[in-house]
Write an enzyme that holds these catalytic residues in place. Structure first.
Site, PDB file in Angstrom:
ATOM      1  N   GLU A 260      -5.416  -5.054  10.346  1.00  0.00           N
ATOM      2  CA  GLU A 260      -4.377  -4.044  10.582  1.00  0.00           C
ATOM      3  C   GLU A 260      -4.678  -3.314  11.900  1.00  0.00           C
ATOM      4  OE1 GLU A 260      -2.367  -2.861   6.570  1.00  0.00           O
ATOM      5  OE2 GLU A 260      -3.962  -1.449   7.043  1.00  0.00           O
TER       6      GLU A 260
ATOM      7  N   GLY B  80       2.778   1.852  10.902  1.00  0.00           N
ATOM      8  CA  GLY B  80       3.819   2.883  10.840  1.00  0.00           C
ATOM      9  C   GLY B  80       4.515   3.155  12.165  1.00  0.00           C
TER      10      GLY B  80
ATOM     11  N   SER C 204       3.448  -2.528  10.234  1.00  0.00           N
ATOM     12  CA  SER C 204       4.885  -2.641  10.515  1.00  0.00           C
ATOM     13  C   SER C 204       5.495  -3.973  10.060  1.00  0.00           C
ATOM     14  CB  SER C 204       5.182  -2.389  11.995  1.00  0.00           C
ATOM     15  OG  SER C 204       4.816  -1.058  12.348  1.00  0.00           O
TER      16      SER C 204
ATOM     17  N   HIS D 192      -9.465   1.197   4.669  1.00  0.00           N
ATOM     18  CA  HIS D 192      -8.217   1.373   5.421  1.00  0.00           C
ATOM     19  C   HIS D 192      -8.472   2.287   6.622  1.00  0.00           C
ATOM     20  CE1 HIS D 192      -4.145   2.404   6.526  1.00  0.00           C
ATOM     21  NE2 HIS D 192      -3.766   1.331   5.858  1.00  0.00           N
TER      22      HIS D 192
ATOM     23  N   LYS E  27       0.102   4.254  -0.187  1.00  0.00           N
ATOM     24  CA  LYS E  27      -0.482   5.446   0.451  1.00  0.00           C
ATOM     25  C   LYS E  27      -0.205   6.668  -0.435  1.00  0.00           C
ATOM     26  CE  LYS E  27      -0.163   3.043   4.809  1.00  0.00           C
ATOM     27  NZ  LYS E  27      -0.028   3.070   6.268  1.00  0.00           N
TER      28      LYS E  27
ATOM     29  N   GLU F 113      -6.809   4.572   7.909  1.00  0.00           N
ATOM     30  CA  GLU F 113      -6.508   5.999   7.704  1.00  0.00           C
ATOM     31  C   GLU F 113      -7.702   6.708   7.072  1.00  0.00           C
ATOM     32  OE1 GLU F 113      -2.763   5.485   5.656  1.00  0.00           O
ATOM     33  OE2 GLU F 113      -1.874   4.775   7.533  1.00  0.00           O
TER      34      GLU F 113
ATOM     35  N   ASN G   6       0.874  -1.172   0.000  1.00  0.00           N
ATOM     36  CA  ASN G   6       0.000   0.000   0.000  1.00  0.00           C
ATOM     37  C   ASN G   6       0.910   1.221   0.000  1.00  0.00           C
ATOM     38  OD1 ASN G   6      -1.754   2.071   0.485  1.00  0.00           O
ATOM     39  ND2 ASN G   6      -2.398   1.380   2.513  1.00  0.00           N
TER      40      ASN G   6
HETATM   41  P1  13P Z   1       3.146   0.086   7.593  1.00  0.00           P
HETATM   42  O1  13P Z   1       3.598  -1.212   6.961  1.00  0.00           O
HETATM   43  O2  13P Z   1       3.917   1.283   7.100  1.00  0.00           O
HETATM   44  O3  13P Z   1       3.053  -0.028   9.078  1.00  0.00           O
HETATM   45  O4  13P Z   1       1.649   0.345   7.067  1.00  0.00           O
HETATM   46  C1  13P Z   1       0.712  -0.668   7.163  1.00  0.00           C
HETATM   47  C2  13P Z   1      -0.487  -0.269   6.392  1.00  0.00           C
HETATM   48  O5  13P Z   1      -1.238   0.618   6.783  1.00  0.00           O
HETATM   49  C3  13P Z   1      -0.748  -0.971   5.124  1.00  0.00           C
HETATM   50  O6  13P Z   1      -2.010  -0.686   4.650  1.00  0.00           O
END
Ligand code: 13P
Length: 247
Positions: free
Chosen positions: A161, A167, A206, A91, A10, A93, A8
């Protein structure tokens, strides 16, 4: 069932990053037992899918309507038109920053599946919920409310997740991942019958080269959704390689 390792990106990715996508496509051919995909910003999908026509490029979100007065949004047909074969929905976010509800996530998943896209539907709990002991119950409620009524299991994946693991470098224990994935599997079988066994359950949060093998060894972990470590082939490919060994 092949493991699915999806990146992803982002809000990362410019024309100058197409070379990295090509490098990931090239290197992925060495791992035919792993399904590899990259979900890139909507505006990069067409260029990416032209650059790597045999590689799975996806979107990160989709609107639930076919078309209409939805300024700034992208429909499932538009994703397909641009060359996408999958999309992420729900997601955390977006659930947080765009206040997406479970009902919207469900409608988005259904719209994407109807347009023949594969779907990665995300669920996950906050740190407060985890610390209060309500993680499984909360995530199952989220899943129940955002799961499409009917789904071709092979085209649907669930990504667990935990919000606090995204992150942050923090990862749940193997036991916590196993408990959650087993609960999700039971809920998928309750929803879809035997076909629920064919829905891949990914872990995200992560994931990196140093922890991927351990995570892939956890029962019911059918792949990973990777953020930061998917941006560079050098970081991403060891995760794909770990999935090939684990698979
Ligand atoms: P990270 O791997 O950067 O922690 O992000 C995970 C994520 O949100 C994937 O959609």
């Amino acid at each position: 069932m092949n493991k699915l390792v999806a990146g992803n990106w982002k809000m990362h990715g410019l024309s100058s990053d197409l070379a990295e996508i090509k490098a990931i496509d090239d290197a992925s051919r060495r791992y035919p037992s792993v399904d590899v995909a990259l979900c890139v910003p909507a505006i990069l999908i067409e260029r990416a899918s032209r650059a790597v026509p045999n590689f799975a490029i996806g979107g990160q979100d989709v609107h639930y309507a076919d078309k209409g007065a939805h300024t700034g949004c992208v429909s499932a047909a538009m994703l397909v038109d641009a060359g996408a074969v999958l999309t992420i929905v729900g997601h955390s976010e977006r659930r947080e920053a765009q206040r997406e509800t479970d009902a919207e996530v469900k409608a988005k998943a259904e719209a994407a599946l109807s347009a023949s896209l594969r779907v990665i539907l995300c669920v996950g709990e906050s740190l407060e919920v985890r610390e209060a002991g309500g993680a499984v119950e909360t995530v199952l409620a989220q899943l129940a409310a955002s799961l499409p009524d009917h789904a071709d299991a092979a085209r649907l994946a669930i990504a667990y997740e935990p919000v606090w693991a995204i992150g942050t470098g923090k990862v749940p224990t193997n036991d916590e991942i196993e408990e959650m994935h087993a609960a999700l599997r039971r809920r998928l079988i309750a929803a879809y019958g035997d076909a629920g066994r064919g829905v891949r359950i990914l872990y995200g949060g992560s994931v990196k080269a140093s922890n991927a093998a351990e995570i892939f060894a956890v029962p019911e972990v059918d792949g990973a959704l990777v953020g930061g470590a998917s941006l560079k082939a050098a970081d991403f490919m060891p995760i794909v390689a770990a999935a090939a060994v684990g698979g």
